[in-house]
Structure formats: C-alpha cells, structure tokens
Scaffold this active site. Structure first.
Site, PDB file in Angstrom:
ATOM      1  N   ASP A   1       0.819  -1.214   0.000  1.00 30.35           N
ATOM      2  CA  ASP A   1       0.000   0.000   0.000  1.00 30.35           C
ATOM      3  C   ASP A   1       0.850   1.261   0.000  1.00 30.35           C
ATOM      4  O   ASP A   1       2.062   1.209   0.176  1.00 30.35           O
ATOM      5  CB  ASP A   1      -0.966  -0.001   1.208  1.00 30.35           C
ATOM      6  CG  ASP A   1      -0.286  -0.443   2.505  1.00 30.35           C
ATOM      7  OD1 ASP A   1       0.953  -0.385   2.584  1.00 30.35           O
ATOM      8  OD2 ASP A   1      -1.002  -0.850   3.433  1.00 30.35           O
TER       9      ASP A   1
ATOM     10  N   ASP B   1      -7.344  -2.679  14.465  1.00 37.77           N
ATOM     11  CA  ASP B   1      -8.715  -3.021  14.057  1.00 37.77           C
ATOM     12  C   ASP B   1      -8.757  -4.281  13.196  1.00 37.77           C
ATOM     13  O   ASP B   1      -9.777  -4.585  12.578  1.00 37.77           O
ATOM     14  CB  ASP B   1      -9.362  -1.833  13.311  1.00 37.77           C
ATOM     15  CG  ASP B   1      -8.638  -1.486  12.010  1.00 37.77           C
ATOM     16  OD1 ASP B   1      -7.637  -2.160  11.665  1.00 37.77           O
ATOM     17  OD2 ASP B   1      -9.071  -0.533  11.325  1.00 37.77           O
TER      18      ASP B   1
ATOM     19  N   HIS C   1      -7.014  -4.873  10.472  1.00 38.96           N
ATOM     20  CA  HIS C   1      -6.791  -4.725   9.022  1.00 38.96           C
ATOM     21  C   HIS C   1      -5.484  -5.379   8.577  1.00 38.96           C
ATOM     22  O   HIS C   1      -4.519  -5.455   9.335  1.00 38.96           O
ATOM     23  CB  HIS C   1      -6.861  -3.258   8.583  1.00 38.96           C
ATOM     24  CG  HIS C   1      -5.739  -2.377   9.036  1.00 38.96           C
ATOM     25  ND1 HIS C   1      -5.918  -1.039   9.300  1.00 38.96           N
ATOM     26  CD2 HIS C   1      -4.430  -2.611   9.273  1.00 38.96           C
ATOM     27  CE1 HIS C   1      -4.768  -0.505   9.658  1.00 38.96           C
ATOM     28  NE2 HIS C   1      -3.838  -1.438   9.658  1.00 38.96           N
TER      29      HIS C   1
ATOM     30  N   GLU D   1      -9.625  -1.992   5.692  1.00 41.12           N
ATOM     31  CA  GLU D   1     -10.275  -1.673   6.957  1.00 41.12           C
ATOM     32  C   GLU D   1     -11.511  -2.554   7.165  1.00 41.12           C
ATOM     33  O   GLU D   1     -11.996  -3.183   6.217  1.00 41.12           O
ATOM     34  CB  GLU D   1     -10.706  -0.194   6.947  1.00 41.12           C
ATOM     35  CG  GLU D   1      -9.553   0.794   6.730  1.00 41.12           C
ATOM     36  CD  GLU D   1      -8.622   0.921   7.934  1.00 41.12           C
ATOM     37  OE1 GLU D   1      -8.526  -0.011   8.753  1.00 41.12           O
ATOM     38  OE2 GLU D   1      -7.965   1.972   8.050  1.00 41.12           O
TER      39      GLU D   1
HETATM   40  P1  PGA Z   1       2.313  -1.183  12.695  1.00 44.93           P
HETATM   41  O1  PGA Z   1       1.121  -1.181  11.654  1.00 44.93           O
HETATM   42  O2  PGA Z   1       3.266  -2.241  12.233  1.00 44.93           O
HETATM   43  O3  PGA Z   1       2.930   0.177  12.610  1.00 44.93           O
HETATM   44  O4  PGA Z   1       1.740  -1.493  14.027  1.00 44.93           O
HETATM   45  C1  PGA Z   1       0.571  -2.404  11.252  1.00 44.93           C
HETATM   46  C2  PGA Z   1      -0.602  -2.168  10.326  1.00 44.93           C
HETATM   47  O5  PGA Z   1      -1.329  -1.190  10.481  1.00 44.93           O
HETATM   48  O6  PGA Z   1      -0.799  -3.001   9.425  1.00 44.93           O
END
Ligand code: PGA
Length: 260
Positions: free
Chosen positions: A67, A136, A138, A143
């Site tokens: 992404d 959450d 994702h 999302e």
């Molecule tokens: P993070 O993000 O590794 O910074 O905790 C993970 C994500 O949102 O997929």
C-alpha cells in the site's frame, strides 16, 4: 494457520526472516510482497544482516508493496516509498527496477490499480507476502467491512488507523485520509503468507483473526481461508489466544513430525 510464538519481538523477527530466507534459497527469483509500519522493521533488519553477513542474495528478487498513502510524494519522509528505501532496499541488492510500490500521486488511480494487479500477475504472482495487522484487524489498508474478495483499489482509512499512524506525523491533521491498497483477494492469492504482530495492543486483533469467525470486521481473519499462512507473534501479541498451549505443543513436537 500455523502460529509461532517467540518470547521477544526480536526473536519473532528472526524466525520470520528465516522463513523468507528459506523461500529465497529455494527460489532465488522469488516475488516478495512487502509491508510497512513498525512491525516488520526487525524482519528487514535481520534480512539485511543475512544479506551482508551470510550472503543472502536478492539480485533476482522482485517486490510488490501492499500500500501507499495518497497524496504523499516518494520523497516525503512518511511515504512508504521512502520507508522501503530507508529500511530495506538500500541495505540489500534488489534491482531498483524490480521494486514496485503503489503510486500515491498518480493522476488516474483506477487505471493505476488495474495496472498494479496485472503487473503482479505478469511476474507470476507473489511467492511470500509479509503482513502486519492493525489494531482493528486490518491487513494492508483493508479496513473493517472491506470485501474479502477485494482487489487493489483506493481506500478511505478508518479514523482509528489515522489515530494509530498519527505518531509518525507532526500532527494528526497531516495523516493522509486515503490510500491505495492491495485487496484481501489479492493478498489471498499469494503462495505463502507471513503475518507478524508484536505488542499488547495487537493481542485482541490477533485473537480475533486467528481464533474468531471469518469476518470482514477483522480482515486478517480471511487468512483462515489461506492454505499456507504462518503467524509469527511475540508473547504479548499472543496473550489473548485461547489455543496457546496447542500452538506451543505443535512447535515442540515438530522435530519428530513425519516429513510431508
Ligand atoms: P504497525 O502497523 O506495524 O505500525 O503497528 C501495522 C498495520 O497497520 O498493518
């Protein structure tokens, strides 16, 4: 799903790096799916170490990132283009022309997303996809309520994701609201998946993803439908799993298991 729990985040990163190295050692021209965020930093560090000290070779590798934020040029310190260059690409020998990251500044997002999907297919698909998980649930920026068959597309971030990611920006207002992300369906087509999570704040999302029902309310739970997913956790991220004893039992009994 196979759940591999390590005492520390560092040990988790090393275990996941061995999995990726194994893919490269059996298929030197593998296609890697890459993730950003704080979680995979230790993995990239260990892969860079394996490259420098043990000759792990990336010269035929192709990469696709999950992404990118919409509106951030590649030179922006919080863009995922910048992140990948600083934290991984500049430390290994992947040819620059083999690295693909969604564009956050294209003038035609729809056409770009279709091109990105086609490019993955033209390269033979992703051999191993690295994933983090959001609080959450994702994966990439899929999302809650994202279709479990979704493809690469423009997505509006959840407010909780904007809150989570605000720590990387000077102010919350600077966090982009939109992103281009591979879809859940795109991710599920990878041959192998390596999901990483560390820290207490991921424990609930991990328990739901691994042991809960398959639901678009936690898009990582769709990985239950994938035939070859390994989930690498530290103790804290594993702390809400009900089947913890079974995962450790499987790990301990592995050396004696019949060879498939
Ligand atoms: P993070 O993000 O590794 O910074 O905790 C993970 C994500 O949102 O997929």
């Amino acid at each position: 799903m196979e759940v591999i729990i390590s005492k520390t985040s560092e040990a988790m990163s090393k275990a996941a790096a061995l999995e990726v190295a194994d893919v490269l050692n059996t298929k030197p021209n593998a296609v890697l799916g890459l993730a950003t965020g704080s979680t995979p930093l230790g993995l990239y560090k260990e892969l860079a170490r394996l490259h420098k000290e043990e000759g792990l070779n990336f010269s035929q590798v192709t990469t696709f990132n999950l992404d990118e934020y919409v509106g951030l040029p590649g030179s922006h310190s919080q863009s995922y283009h910048y992140f990948m260059h600083e934290n991984f690409f500049k430390h290994v020998n992947i040819p620059t022309q083999n690295t693909f990251i969604p564009s956050g500044t294209t003038s035609n997002y729809k056409a770009f997303c279709a091109w990105y999907e086609q490019r993955i297919a033209d390269c033979g698909g992703i051999d191993v996809q690295i994933l983090g998980i959001g609080t959450d649930g994702h994966i990439a920026f899929n999302e809650p309520t994202s279709s479990l068959q979704s493809r690469t597309r423009l997505k509006t971030l959840a407010e909780s994701t904007i809150d989570d990611n605000a720590r990387f920006f000077d102010t919350r207002e600077e966090v982009p609201i939109y992103a281009i992300t591979m879809g859940v369906g795109t991710i599920l087509e990878s041959q192998r998946i390596v999901l990483l999570a560390n820290g207490k704040n991921k424990a609930k999302a991990i328990a739901e993803a691994v042991e809960g029902p398959i639901t678009s309310m936690n898009t990582a739970s769709a990985l239950q439908m994938h035939g070859s997913t390994r989930v690498f956790l530290d103790d804290e991220a594993a702390s809400e799993l009900k089947m913890r004893e079974y995962y450790d039992w499987v790990r301990d009994k592995k050396p004696g298991a019949p060879q498939l």
